[in-house]
Design an enzyme around this catalytic site. Structure first.
Site, PDB file in Angstrom:
ATOM      1  N   THR A   1       0.857  -1.190   0.000  1.00 41.94           N
ATOM      2  CA  THR A   1       0.000   0.000   0.000  1.00 41.94           C
ATOM      3  C   THR A   1       0.891   1.237   0.000  1.00 41.94           C
ATOM      4  OG1 THR A   1      -1.933   1.005   1.055  1.00 41.94           O
ATOM      5  CG2 THR A   1      -0.266   0.121   2.528  1.00 41.94           C
ATOM      6  N   ASN A   2       0.323   2.420   0.293  1.00 47.93           N
ATOM      7  CA  ASN A   2       1.136   3.631   0.357  1.00 47.93           C
ATOM      8  C   ASN A   2       0.642   4.517   1.496  1.00 47.93           C
ATOM      9  OD1 ASN A   2      -0.916   5.577  -0.721  1.00 47.93           O
ATOM     10  ND2 ASN A   2      -0.815   4.145  -2.444  1.00 47.93           N
ATOM     11  N   ARG A   3       1.230   5.693   1.619  1.00 50.54           N
ATOM     12  CA  ARG A   3       0.985   6.519   2.808  1.00 50.54           C
ATOM     13  C   ARG A   3      -0.222   7.442   2.694  1.00 50.54           C
ATOM     14  NH1 ARG A   3       5.871   6.239   5.781  1.00 50.54           N
ATOM     15  NH2 ARG A   3       7.530   5.392   4.489  1.00 50.54           N
ATOM     16  N   SER A   4      -1.031   7.299   1.680  1.00 47.40           N
ATOM     17  CA  SER A   4      -2.196   8.179   1.556  1.00 47.40           C
ATOM     18  C   SER A   4      -3.183   7.900   2.696  1.00 47.40           C
ATOM     19  CB  SER A   4      -2.888   7.940   0.209  1.00 47.40           C
ATOM     20  OG  SER A   4      -4.155   8.549   0.207  1.00 47.40           O
TER      21      SER A   4
END
Ligand code: PMT
Length: 399
Positions: A213-216
């Site tokens: 996933t990512n940091r959004s």
């Protein structure tokens, strides 16, 4: 007489200003009724008001901190400026003779009056004072000045006053003030429009327990959805995994992967007048998702990835006839990369984030520059995501 029917204020952002009058206790009911009508409510108080009702009461009723000092800050931002930009309307209830005089003169010497000078939307005042104060030519002159400037004056009513006398000067009932707020706000400039927003990260599974996933955080997209709902749009928010509460009056569609987000967007695309892709969609996913938990070996691990569908590019290449807005998160060459995405993904607008200095992913702030397909560009600067969302909506509103 039966009370007026409460207007629908779903997602509207109403700032209540409370000044120092015995009627301040009725402002608590006003906040409750505004929220009951669906509005988001914040409260700003004068020092005098805090002598009648504590900020804690309004904090509990509005579910937000209360501003009672012009010097107050919120995580580095100046409280009264942020509140003013957040508010769609300011309703001062009760409005004392002193506050009316300050508002008429443009005096800014406390939290309420400094905030009032920066609010762009309608100003409503609900006076409450002793009858002779109300009828004094100075007060009447101040009220006339405010009316001339477009303020809505609600009341006062005639009846028993705190002094024990009867006459004009009683605060009108909270339901009448809520009705006046509804009338002043009107249906909103996005009424009749459908806005589809994507927000948050996607999660790409590797096996039953691991994913990429990512940091959004989803904050930018949620702010856009909330802002659009507040301006009267029917809003669909398609979001990846986030920890944020659903904005009021918004249809929520939870997805996990880029493929699911793609399918959810395309299933609803035809309803939308505006699509805003604020989600941070994974560009790659594991080529194979293991049904069982992958076991570790002794050596290094190599995983094959494949591209996910590019939702924005697919929309741009499709016959979608509405306004298509993309985001671009960049740490360098912002203008060149944003313009490249604008052309490649065939958008109407790209909102380029400078995510190099702590803003953007996960933060309360963002720094945005908008690039339009007609060659224009507009630097919105750094600000709170809620305020930037309003500015984006100003720019992408269909004619
Ligand atoms: O969620 P927050 O913590 O509030 O942070 C906000 C944000 C920084 C995530 C947001 O403002 C933002 O910039 N979102 C887009 C981030 C991004 O992934 O940019 P990109 O350059 O990779 O993608 C460009 C555009 O294509 C984006 O509109 C993206 O939604 C879209 N895209 C990307 C990949 C893909 N497979 N499909 C897409 O539709």
């Amino acid at each position: 007489m039966s009370p007026p029917a409460l207007p629908r204020l779903s997602g509207r952002r109403v700032l209540v200003g409370v000044s120092g009058s015995i009627a301040a206790y009725k402002a608590a009911d006003l906040v409750r009724q505004l929220r009951h009508a669906g509005a988001e409510v914040r409260v700003v108080m004068t020092r005098g008001a805090t002598a009648f009702v504590t900020p804690l009461t309004f904090e509990a009723l509005s579910a937000h901190p209360v501003l009672d000092s012009a010097l107050q800050t919120d995580q580095g931002a100046i409280g009264h400026v942020e509140l003013a930009y957040w508010a769609e309307a300011l309703v001062v209830a009760p409005a004392t003779a002193q506050v009316l005089a300050k508002l008429a003169a443009g005096l800014a010497d406390d939290a309420l009056t400094t905030t009032a000078l920066s609010v762009n939307g309608p100003l409503l005042v609900a006076p409450a004072m002793e009858s002779r104060m109300w009828h004094h030519p100075a007060t009447q002159h101040n009220v006339a000045t405010l009316r001339d400037r477009g303020a809505v004056v609600v009341g006062p009513a005639r009846g028993d006053l705190a002094s024990g006398r009867a006459g004009d000067g009683r605060l009108v009932e909270p339901a009448d003030i809520v009705a006046a707020v509804g009338a002043a706000l009107g249906p909103g400039d996005y009424a009749g429009r459908v806005v589809l927003v994507t927000a948050g990260p996607t999660a790409e599974d590797l096996d039953p327990v691991r994913y990429l996933t990512n940091r959004s955080s989803g904050k930018m997209g949620y702010a856009l959805a909330q802002a659009a709902a507040g301006r009267g749009a029917e809003v669909v928010l398609i979001h990846g995994p986030t920890a944020l509460p659903a904005p009021a009056g918004v249809e929520m569609v939870a997805v996990r992967s880029a493929q699911q987000m793609h399918d959810a967007v395309f299933a609803r695309r035809d309803r939308a007048d505006v699509i805003i892709m604020a989600a941070a969609v994974a560009d790659y996913r594991p080529a194979a998702v293991s049904e069982q938990k992958r076991k570790k070996g002794d050596g290094p691990l190599t995983i094959a990835f494949e591209r996910t569908p590019d939702i924005l590019a697919a929309l741009g290449a499709s016959d979608f006839a509405g306004t298509l807005v993309g985001f671009a998160a960049e740490t360098e060459n912002i203008e060149a990369y944003a313009k490249d995405k604008l052309a490649r993904k065939q958008c109407d607008v790209i909102c380029a984030n400078d995510v190099s200095a702590g803003q953007g992913f996960g933060a309360e702030d963002n720094h945005l520059r908008l690039f339009f397909k007609d060659g224009r560009d507009l630097d919105l600067g750094r600000g709170r995501k809620a305020a930037l969302a309003q500015r984006i909506l100003d720019e992408v509103r269909p004619a």
